[in-house]
Enzyme design. Structure first.
Site, PDB file in Angstrom:
ATOM      1  N   CYS A  51       0.830  -1.207   0.000  1.00  0.00           N
ATOM      2  CA  CYS A  51       0.000   0.000   0.000  1.00  0.00           C
ATOM      3  C   CYS A  51       0.868   1.261   0.000  1.00  0.00           C
ATOM      4  O   CYS A  51       1.823   1.357   0.763  1.00  0.00           O
ATOM      5  CB  CYS A  51      -0.913  -0.007   1.223  1.00  0.00           C
ATOM      6  SG  CYS A  51      -2.032   1.405   1.248  1.00  0.00           S
ATOM      7  N   CYS A  55       0.573   4.750   6.887  1.00  0.00           N
ATOM      8  CA  CYS A  55      -0.048   4.606   8.210  1.00  0.00           C
ATOM      9  C   CYS A  55       0.931   3.857   9.138  1.00  0.00           C
ATOM     10  O   CYS A  55       1.290   2.711   8.858  1.00  0.00           O
ATOM     11  CB  CYS A  55      -1.361   3.829   8.088  1.00  0.00           C
ATOM     12  SG  CYS A  55      -2.410   4.462   6.755  1.00  0.00           S
ATOM     13  N   CYS A  58       0.526   0.095  10.235  1.00  0.00           N
ATOM     14  CA  CYS A  58       0.007  -0.911   9.324  1.00  0.00           C
ATOM     15  C   CYS A  58       1.054  -1.853   8.719  1.00  0.00           C
ATOM     16  O   CYS A  58       2.038  -1.408   8.125  1.00  0.00           O
ATOM     17  CB  CYS A  58      -0.772  -0.242   8.192  1.00  0.00           C
ATOM     18  SG  CYS A  58      -1.652  -1.462   7.190  1.00  0.00           S
ATOM     19  N   CYS A  95     -16.572  -9.119   5.579  1.00  0.00           N
ATOM     20  CA  CYS A  95     -15.930  -7.828   5.302  1.00  0.00           C
ATOM     21  C   CYS A  95     -14.686  -8.033   4.441  1.00  0.00           C
ATOM     22  O   CYS A  95     -13.798  -8.805   4.804  1.00  0.00           O
ATOM     23  CB  CYS A  95     -15.477  -7.165   6.595  1.00  0.00           C
ATOM     24  SG  CYS A  95     -16.725  -7.128   7.877  1.00  0.00           S
ATOM     25  N   CYS A 126     -19.604  -5.848   3.880  1.00  0.00           N
ATOM     26  CA  CYS A 126     -18.845  -4.652   4.263  1.00  0.00           C
ATOM     27  C   CYS A 126     -17.553  -4.671   3.456  1.00  0.00           C
ATOM     28  O   CYS A 126     -16.995  -5.748   3.236  1.00  0.00           O
ATOM     29  CB  CYS A 126     -18.531  -4.712   5.759  1.00  0.00           C
ATOM     30  SG  CYS A 126     -17.499  -3.346   6.323  1.00  0.00           S
ATOM     31  N   CYS A 186     -19.178   2.451   8.777  1.00  0.00           N
ATOM     32  CA  CYS A 186     -18.481   1.745   9.856  1.00  0.00           C
ATOM     33  C   CYS A 186     -17.197   2.531  10.086  1.00  0.00           C
ATOM     34  O   CYS A 186     -16.331   2.575   9.205  1.00  0.00           O
ATOM     35  CB  CYS A 186     -18.188   0.307   9.433  1.00  0.00           C
ATOM     36  SG  CYS A 186     -17.124  -0.568  10.595  1.00  0.00           S
ATOM     37  N   ARG A 258     -17.546  -2.335  18.164  1.00  0.00           N
ATOM     38  CA  ARG A 258     -16.865  -3.552  17.719  1.00  0.00           C
ATOM     39  C   ARG A 258     -15.506  -3.709  18.394  1.00  0.00           C
ATOM     40  O   ARG A 258     -14.618  -2.880  18.209  1.00  0.00           O
ATOM     41  CB  ARG A 258     -16.699  -3.509  16.195  1.00  0.00           C
ATOM     42  CG  ARG A 258     -18.013  -3.151  15.507  1.00  0.00           C
ATOM     43  CD  ARG A 258     -17.828  -2.741  14.078  1.00  0.00           C
ATOM     44  NE  ARG A 258     -17.289  -3.841  13.301  1.00  0.00           N
ATOM     45  CZ  ARG A 258     -18.017  -4.872  12.914  1.00  0.00           C
ATOM     46  NH1 ARG A 258     -19.286  -4.933  13.203  1.00  0.00           N
ATOM     47  NH2 ARG A 258     -17.481  -5.833  12.228  1.00  0.00           N
TER      48      ARG A 258
HETATM   49  N1  SAM Z   1      -6.660   0.562   3.172  1.00  0.00           N
HETATM   50  C1  SAM Z   1      -7.915   0.752   3.739  1.00  0.00           C
HETATM   51  C2  SAM Z   1      -7.973   1.856   4.746  1.00  0.00           C
HETATM   52  O1  SAM Z   1      -6.950   2.245   5.268  1.00  0.00           O
HETATM   53  O2  SAM Z   1      -9.058   2.344   5.013  1.00  0.00           O
HETATM   54  C3  SAM Z   1      -8.511  -0.488   4.362  1.00  0.00           C
HETATM   55  C4  SAM Z   1      -7.683  -1.462   5.165  1.00  0.00           C
HETATM   56  S1  SAM Z   1      -7.000  -0.860   6.705  1.00  0.00           S
HETATM   57  C5  SAM Z   1      -5.962  -2.221   7.116  1.00  0.00           C
HETATM   58  C6  SAM Z   1      -8.368  -0.904   7.832  1.00  0.00           C
HETATM   59  C7  SAM Z   1      -8.123  -0.508   9.265  1.00  0.00           C
HETATM   60  O3  SAM Z   1      -7.404  -1.516   9.961  1.00  0.00           O
HETATM   61  C8  SAM Z   1      -7.313   0.744   9.534  1.00  0.00           C
HETATM   62  O4  SAM Z   1      -8.054   1.893   9.387  1.00  0.00           O
HETATM   63  C9  SAM Z   1      -6.894   0.545  10.980  1.00  0.00           C
HETATM   64  O5  SAM Z   1      -7.840   1.145  11.849  1.00  0.00           O
HETATM   65  C10 SAM Z   1      -6.894  -0.980  11.163  1.00  0.00           C
HETATM   66  N2  SAM Z   1      -5.526  -1.484  11.396  1.00  0.00           N
HETATM   67  C11 SAM Z   1      -4.550  -1.623  10.484  1.00  0.00           C
HETATM   68  N3  SAM Z   1      -3.415  -2.091  11.061  1.00  0.00           N
HETATM   69  C12 SAM Z   1      -3.695  -2.260  12.371  1.00  0.00           C
HETATM   70  C13 SAM Z   1      -2.920  -2.695  13.497  1.00  0.00           C
HETATM   71  N4  SAM Z   1      -1.638  -3.031  13.369  1.00  0.00           N
HETATM   72  N5  SAM Z   1      -3.518  -2.747  14.701  1.00  0.00           N
HETATM   73  C14 SAM Z   1      -4.818  -2.386  14.835  1.00  0.00           C
HETATM   74  N6  SAM Z   1      -5.589  -1.966  13.813  1.00  0.00           N
HETATM   75  C15 SAM Z   1      -5.042  -1.886  12.596  1.00  0.00           C
HETATM   76 FE1  SF4 Z   2      -2.820   1.181   3.367  1.00  0.00          FE
HETATM   77 FE2  SF4 Z   2      -2.716   0.031   5.737  1.00  0.00          FE
HETATM   78 FE3  SF4 Z   2      -3.036   2.637   5.589  1.00  0.00          FE
HETATM   79 FE4  SF4 Z   2      -5.056   0.989   4.811  1.00  0.00          FE
HETATM   80  S1  SF4 Z   2      -4.220   1.222   6.862  1.00  0.00           S
HETATM   81  S2  SF4 Z   2      -4.294   2.815   3.758  1.00  0.00           S
HETATM   82  S3  SF4 Z   2      -3.839  -0.722   3.973  1.00  0.00           S
HETATM   83  S4  SF4 Z   2      -1.214   1.497   4.896  1.00  0.00           S
END
Ligand code: SAM
Ligand code: SF4
Ligand code: DTB
Length: 315
Positions: A51, A55, A58, A95, A126, A186, A258
């Site tokens: 990606c 973030c 992530c 989802c 979802c 959500c 949730r």
């Molecule tokens: N890329 C899309 C986005 O960012 O909206 C969808 C996938 S992203 C993985 C969805 C959510 O997963 C993020 O907004 C975050 O809140 C949660 N998430 C991702 N990595 C995480 C982690 N290491 N621990 C807890 N929650 C996590």
């Molecule tokens: Fe990409 Fe992870 Fe951020 Fe979603 S949370 S936008 S998958 S880096």
């Protein structure tokens, strides 16, 4: 009209004694839901890793070396097979998550096919695909989508410390498109990224004070992923975690709160405490998107021991 909350009021609720806070949350919960039932959702990562967003939490960001294997967009039949397995295991919502900053229109069409097929199985649907254009939100609605997951993750002030490749207002814009398209929102966040309790309260206030508060609010506990900037964050205080769940329940009485990522390293007792505080939904199945989640047998035993039943469909 929904009640508007201000920071002082929310902070006062959050800071009550734990018995008073839990009592208030339980009281609100019981007016709006069966307190002995939890909603069950299953996640599937349909496009994994690589990606472009940064973030800090992530595992799927291309900015960090997390050792995750990238996977292209899954094929329709594999998605249908996974949805059937989830349904057979007792899940009512499926989802789909994709590691995109934003979906391309041609990819969105493939996701729409997946949504329509999952819906035909009698499951709630979802997806979480990143930022959307207005037309894309409308297209997902016509495909039969129920919920769009798009988290604000933390307070507006703290957001830029966690992600710099997009802004908080980018996120709010997508939420507005999702709402306008008639999809259920959500939206929630993550605790344990170094934010303060005030940040947590502000995040919940922003959601609760929307014209239409979300009906689904995921509260994730950070899963500390080696290779990400947050790998060494200190653990969130479990009582602050419970307080945040209780405040979410009180500020958003009709929402499914949730208990999302991070259950794998929570004790059974802490999870039970979260249910007492008003959480009434979990992700079920041994994987979240890429990280581990408790195995179904373990969750079945937990639910059985504390007397919680799995809820029927919610929409
Ligand atoms: N890329 C899309 C986005 O960012 O909206 C969808 C996938 S992203 C993985 C969805 C959510 O997963 C993020 O907004 C975050 O809140 C949660 N998430 C991702 N990595 C995480 C982690 N290491 N621990 C807890 N929650 C996590
Ligand atoms: Fe990409 Fe992870 Fe951020 Fe979603 S949370 S936008 S998958 S880096
Ligand atoms: C949400 O708030 N939590 C889920 C779902 N929405 C998509 C995702 C949690 C992801 C945890 C890290 C992983 O599995 O990669």
């Amino acid at each position: 009209m929904t009640e508007l909350w201000d920071f002082a009021k929310a902070q006062a609720i959050f800071s009550q004694t734990l018995p008073d806070l839990i009592y208030q949350a339980q009281t609100v919960h019981r007016v709006n839901f069966n307190p002995n039932a939890v909603q069950i959702s299953t996640l599937l990562s349909i496009k994994t890793g690589g990606c472009p967003e940064n973030c800090s939490y992530c595992p799927q960001s291309a900015h960090y070396k997390t050792g995750l294997k990238k996977e292209p967009l899954m094929k329709l039949d594999e998605v249908i097979a996974a949805a059937k397995r989830a349904k057979a295991a007792g899940s009512t919502r499926f989802c789909l998550g994709a590691a995109w900053r934003a979906p391309r229109d041609e990819d969105l069409e493939l996701v729409c096919d997946m949504v329509s097929e999952v819906k035909k199985l009698g499951l709630e649907t979802c997806v979480t695909l990143g930022l959307l254009k207005e037309k894309q939100a409308q297209r997902l609605k016509t495909a039969g989508l129920d919920f769009y997951n798009h988290n604000i993750d933390t307070s507006e002030e703290y957001y830029e410390k966690i992600i710099s490749t997009r802004t908080f207002s980018d996120r709010l814009e997508t939420l507005a498109y999702v709402e306008a398209a008639g999809l259920e929102v959500c939206c929630g966040g993550i605790l344990g990224m170094g934010e303060t309790n005030d940040d947590r309260i502000k995040m919940l206030l922003l959601l609760a004070n929307r014209a239409e508060p979300p009906r689904s609010v995921p509260i994730n506990k950070l899963i500390r992923i080696p290779g990400t900037p947050l790998e060494n964050q200190s653990e969130v205080d479990p009582f602050d975690f419970v307080r945040t769940i209780a405040l979410a329940r009180i500020l958003m009485p009709k929402a499914y709160i949730r208990l999302s990522a991070g259950r794998e390293d929570m004790s059974d007792e802490l999870q039970a405490f979260c249910f007492l505080a008003g959480a009434n939904s979990i992700f079920y199945g041994e994987k979240l998107l890429t990280a581990d989640n408790p195995i179904p047998e373990k969750d079945n035993l937990l639910l059985q021991r504390i007397g919680l039943e799995k809820m029927a469909l919610s929409v």
